[in-house]
Design an enzyme around this catalytic site. Structure first.
Site, PDB file in Angstrom:
ATOM      1  N   ARG A 126     -14.363 -50.731  23.392  1.00  0.00           N
ATOM      2  CA  ARG A 126     -15.617 -50.583  22.644  1.00  0.00           C
ATOM      3  C   ARG A 126     -15.429 -50.256  21.175  1.00  0.00           C
ATOM      4  O   ARG A 126     -16.297 -50.488  20.357  1.00  0.00           O
ATOM      5  CB  ARG A 126     -16.450 -49.469  23.278  1.00  0.00           C
TER       6      ARG A 126
ATOM      7  N   PHE B 183     -18.676 -53.138  27.374  1.00  0.00           N
ATOM      8  CA  PHE B 183     -18.546 -53.634  28.749  1.00  0.00           C
ATOM      9  C   PHE B 183     -19.877 -53.898  29.438  1.00  0.00           C
ATOM     10  O   PHE B 183     -20.003 -54.762  30.280  1.00  0.00           O
ATOM     11  CB  PHE B 183     -17.724 -52.660  29.607  1.00  0.00           C
TER      12      PHE B 183
ATOM     13  N   LYS C  69      -7.109 -47.576  40.982  1.00  0.00           N
ATOM     14  CA  LYS C  69      -7.882 -46.633  41.775  1.00  0.00           C
ATOM     15  C   LYS C  69      -8.824 -45.881  40.847  1.00  0.00           C
ATOM     16  O   LYS C  69      -8.517 -45.756  39.656  1.00  0.00           O
ATOM     17  CB  LYS C  69      -6.955 -45.673  42.502  1.00  0.00           C
TER      18      LYS C  69
ATOM     19  N   ASP D 251      -1.391 -49.522  43.101  1.00  0.00           N
ATOM     20  CA  ASP D 251      -1.105 -48.130  43.454  1.00  0.00           C
ATOM     21  C   ASP D 251       0.321 -47.899  42.985  1.00  0.00           C
ATOM     22  O   ASP D 251       1.273 -48.303  43.638  1.00  0.00           O
ATOM     23  CB  ASP D 251      -1.237 -47.926  44.969  1.00  0.00           C
ATOM     24  N   HIS D 252       0.467 -47.246  41.832  1.00  0.00           N
ATOM     25  CA  HIS D 252       1.776 -47.280  41.193  1.00  0.00           C
ATOM     26  C   HIS D 252       2.861 -46.585  42.013  1.00  0.00           C
ATOM     27  O   HIS D 252       4.037 -46.819  41.808  1.00  0.00           O
ATOM     28  CB  HIS D 252       1.722 -46.729  39.767  1.00  0.00           C
TER      29      HIS D 252
ATOM     30  N   LYS E  86       7.429 -47.559  42.995  1.00  0.00           N
ATOM     31  CA  LYS E  86       8.613 -46.711  42.796  1.00  0.00           C
ATOM     32  C   LYS E  86       9.780 -47.201  43.658  1.00  0.00           C
ATOM     33  O   LYS E  86       9.615 -47.547  44.818  1.00  0.00           O
ATOM     34  CB  LYS E  86       8.281 -45.259  43.138  1.00  0.00           C
TER      35      LYS E  86
ATOM     36  N   GLU F 126       1.347 -30.652  41.823  1.00  0.00           N
ATOM     37  CA  GLU F 126       1.315 -30.709  40.362  1.00  0.00           C
ATOM     38  C   GLU F 126       1.233 -29.304  39.781  1.00  0.00           C
ATOM     39  O   GLU F 126       0.611 -28.425  40.371  1.00  0.00           O
ATOM     40  CB  GLU F 126       0.119 -31.541  39.896  1.00  0.00           C
TER      41      GLU F 126
ATOM     42  N   ASP G 279      -8.904 -38.157  45.365  1.00  0.00           N
ATOM     43  CA  ASP G 279      -8.128 -38.528  44.192  1.00  0.00           C
ATOM     44  C   ASP G 279      -6.743 -39.054  44.551  1.00  0.00           C
ATOM     45  O   ASP G 279      -6.291 -40.037  43.975  1.00  0.00           O
ATOM     46  CB  ASP G 279      -7.990 -37.320  43.248  1.00  0.00           C
TER      47      ASP G 279
ATOM     48  N   HIS H 187      -2.703 -42.986  47.267  1.00  0.00           N
ATOM     49  CA  HIS H 187      -1.245 -42.829  47.256  1.00  0.00           C
ATOM     50  C   HIS H 187      -0.698 -42.318  48.595  1.00  0.00           C
ATOM     51  O   HIS H 187       0.241 -42.857  49.155  1.00  0.00           O
ATOM     52  CB  HIS H 187      -0.799 -41.817  46.189  1.00  0.00           C
TER      53      HIS H 187
ATOM     54  N   LYS I  26      -3.310 -29.069  42.461  1.00  0.00           N
ATOM     55  CA  LYS I  26      -3.136 -28.952  41.011  1.00  0.00           C
ATOM     56  C   LYS I  26      -2.890 -27.493  40.636  1.00  0.00           C
ATOM     57  O   LYS I  26      -3.202 -26.592  41.413  1.00  0.00           O
ATOM     58  CB  LYS I  26      -4.386 -29.480  40.305  1.00  0.00           C
TER      59      LYS I  26
ATOM     60  N   LYS J 213       5.978 -29.028  39.997  1.00  0.00           N
ATOM     61  CA  LYS J 213       5.637 -30.434  40.130  1.00  0.00           C
ATOM     62  C   LYS J 213       6.682 -31.060  41.043  1.00  0.00           C
ATOM     63  O   LYS J 213       7.888 -31.003  40.769  1.00  0.00           O
ATOM     64  CB  LYS J 213       5.625 -31.123  38.770  1.00  0.00           C
TER      65      LYS J 213
END
Lengths: 487, 487
Positions: free
Chosen positions: A51, A93, A155, A184-185, A189, A223, A242, A247, A341, A346
């Site tokens: 934008r 958009f 996602k 889904d990264h 891996k 995390e 989330d 994942h 979180k 981590k």
């Protein structure tokens, strides 16, 4: 995987949300690294869409800056050449009007770059923009017949089963399932892909893979940071939607799936969907949820004081759930999922704990169960923890870790997950992407959990702590404990 | 192993054949190292017995010299103290007369060392002396009631089933089965004991352990030296009797045995005997025998020209045999045993080859089968060779070796096999020793092989070569190949 696939020869890579974090941190660095390795389609251009008002050169300068930050070890000797094929187009958009100009711009770019009308659309926007973008792509006839179109979508895919179905219906008005790449990264891996090779390229683990030999499985995604600036989104979503719905369910299905009939992507997915559908709905007391409060973690505040979060929010920032799978193979084996979180560390890892043997019962104390450990963060690697004999004159057992020499290579030679995934999209290999029925099956498990969430206690935990103690009780009542770092 | 065992508190350790190689290379160094670690019985003396005329001090000097040679890294600060408890007694093994004096000497030593009449007799002599020694021990009443007596006997145990039974009968006139320790030093090796832990202290390998997942098993014992001065003995014996009947059959039974009901030594042996009895008699064309000729190996001569060997000898110095086991677990899985002298390398290892999976059929060439490799020589260690994913954007499989970190410890911390075995004898733990019915079962397999040997071709091979090519054809006809060093 995926048999005889052919690299796409030409296309424009259109990124909606080009000024966002994902574009700068992951997509542009991944595209550049593919470019350097000559792994992009031969005729190729990138058009970033967002934008903000920006010239092509503004955008290129932004990209240049973020590359330096996110690829600190890279040599950028070919960056200017790469950036000469990167463009920016301003587009609102939601407004139909602005799409006509974009369309024209892409067609002009086609001529310059011989990209033949083929398009890859990457939706790197907030989820509420997915619908208007797709509707406009269809209405404004971006998707000419006979051309190659692919859609990449991040996602979250809906925020419950109903909204996911609605979103999918809209996408299907414009794209066929085999044109849709739900990314889904985690599946990009190396260590996750190796899980597949470990199970199916070997006759070593597969025979042990089930309730007779496996005691429990733990999938952990911890995390030590909070929700950052995502407050508005996160508070509506929570930890379970989330990361567990996507994942963690994906990882669970890779571990629990039965061997596919063959290794074509379709069969692999069928097998994953089958096991997702066999997950039982957890009982109320198999679900622990928590929310962080201010604590030892530097700069932490009560979750409720985060920007964008409702003052009376019951949204969970922590969840630990025991899932069971209702089939012969996994009868009685807990799959513990834990995420949170603002915790004390981590850490992302999968642990498959093998059962102890009767031989071990001779040895008091100090005997750890055998485990296959797949670490995704901080370092990536696969370890096997086994009981072997202590050297010396007594028959004593000790527990040692073997690591795949391979893991050393991860560090120097691992393509970032996004490189792998983009590469697969150019190749048209759907193996590592989430098929619609996988999304649907995962929501069918998660929706009832979300419904139960309202009726259970929300445990508060101090930021920087390991999370609520109730999560420990969840596993202890089955005689288990959470595995932390075992290396 | 072996539950609640108690260390013997006092005994005289009597070595028949005290001037021989075994005593100097293995027994005395092992006893000294146990002494240094305070792992000998509290009241303890050693009496070496042999035919040569020697004073105690002569013998001590001999031992001192050989210790320096065979324990080059040892500190000998306690050696004189140890040697003060070492004695020599001249005895002609065949002559009844000389035993009375020995008996008296032992009784005198009892008083001095408070060894309470307990005796461990180690037969480190040529096998033709086993009978006269045992007969004399009995006749001359060395074995007083109520005292603790143990007999240690080295291979060979007989030279066929008949002679083994005869020898056993004679031993049984003097010793009960639980007093007899038939030593096989291969079973004292850390890596061999670890095989037991690997299979039964883990739920990882055992589920894969059988014909569904294992393609073939190879037990290889290669030597790059000839028969040395053992010509007379060896020519009567040959490779099959010399190492297959004992070491290699023992290893085979450890690999192939079913899990015992529990881990008491008796149950473990029952399980080993069971599988030894299930070995099928190999067919003629599953047996390859060879004899070395002069060749590239320095100083090598034709076997027939070795001292003590008959000029027309058909004795095999090489054998490769395919054994099959007639039970559900191992149906159709070849157990290839290969041994030989004057070959191109010295190598002792066990390889368990797992079957390939259908996933691997996608990958042309370069894919090695997965394997568990137990190396005994040159270095000792256990390795797992597995197929995992090659790092990078393509799903390619590569084969990597994982080694048990443990193997590093072997080098610095491994007690020599004899230390372990002597320690177990003091402890009265029979686990690592060969029970009579194991000996018997092994001969029942080997006797028919020996009978068939006469009817098959003897392949000549050049010293320093890998042995006769016929051995390669033996495995190739099943689509296999001999694994060499895989590290």
């Amino acid at each position: 995987m995926g048999g005889q696939l052919k690299m796409l020869e030409s296309c424009i890579f259109v990124i909606f949300g080009a000024t966002g974090d994902l574009t700068h941190r992951k997509l542009m660095p991944a595209l550049y690294r593919l470019y350097v390795r000559n792994e992009l389609p031969k005729n190729f251009a990138v058009v970033g869409v967002a934008r903000k008002d920006k010239t092509h050169d503004d955008f290129r300068q932004d990209v240049k800056k973020s590359m330096a930050e996110f690829l600190p070890k890279e040599k950028f000797d070919r960056l200017d050449k790469f950036l000469s094929g990167v463009f920016y187009y301003r587009n609102d958009f939601d407004t139909a009007d602005s799409y006509a100009g974009l369309k024209k711009f892409l067609e002009d770019t086609d001529k310059k770059y011989r990209t033949a009308g083929n398009r890859i659309f990457y939706l790197a926007t907030l989820p509420d923009k997915f619908e208007p973008i797709i509707k406009n792509l269809r209405k404004q006839k971006f998707l000419a017949k006979g051309k190659d179109h692919r859609l990449i979508i991040e996602k979250p895919f809906g925020d419950d089963l109903k909204s996911a179905r609605k979103l999918n219906k809209i996408i299907n008005t414009a794209f066929r399932e085999n044109q849709i790449f739900r990314i889904d990264h985690y599946l990009g891996k190396e260590a996750v892909q190796n899980l597949f090779a470990l199970r199916f390229a070997n006759k070593i683990f597969e025979p042990a893979w089930g309730e007779r030999n496996i005691e429990n499985v733990q999938i952990t995604l911890l995390e030590n940071t909070g929700i950052g600036t995502r407050g508005g989104f996160y508070d509506r979503y929570g930890a379970i939607k989330d990361v567990m719905q996507n994942h963690m369910m994906q990882i669970l299905s890779l571990i629990a799936m039965s061997p596919p009939k063959n290794f074509n992507p379709g069969e692999v997915k069928d097998s994953k969907v089958k096991v997702l559908r066999e997950i039982s709905i957890p009982k109320k007391n198999d679900i622990v949820i928590g929310q962080y409060r201010k604590g030892a973690l530097k700069g932490s505040v009560d979750y409720k004081d985060e920007e964008g979060v409702a003052k009376d929010s019951r949204t969970e920032t922590f969840a630990a759930i025991k899932f069971c799978i209702n089939n012969e193979r996994w009868k009685g084996v807990p799959f513990y999922l834990k995420t949170g979180k603002n915790l004390d560390r981590k850490l992302v890892q999968i642990i498959v704990y093998f059962r102890n043997t009767s031989l071990l019962s001779k040895f008091s104390g100090g005997i750890h169960p055998n485990a296959l450990i797949i670490k995704l963060f901080p370092d990536e690697g696969i370890y096997l923890r086994m009981n072997i004999k202590t050297p010396g004159n007594n028959f004593e057992i000790e527990n040692v870790s073997m690591d795949f020499c391979h893991s050393c290579l991860f560090v120097i030679n691992t393509p970032e997950a996004y490189e792998k995934l983009l590469h697969d999209i150019f190749l048209g290999d759907p193996t590592l992407f989430t098929r619609w029925d996988e999304v649907e099956a995962a929501w069918k498990v998660i929706d009832p959990v979300i419904a139960k969430k309202k009726k259970i206690r929300l445990h508060y935990y101090s930021s920087g702590s390991p999370g609520p103690e109730a999560a420990d009780r969840l596993v202890k009542k089955n005689g288990h404990h959470w595995g932390l770092e075992h290396m």
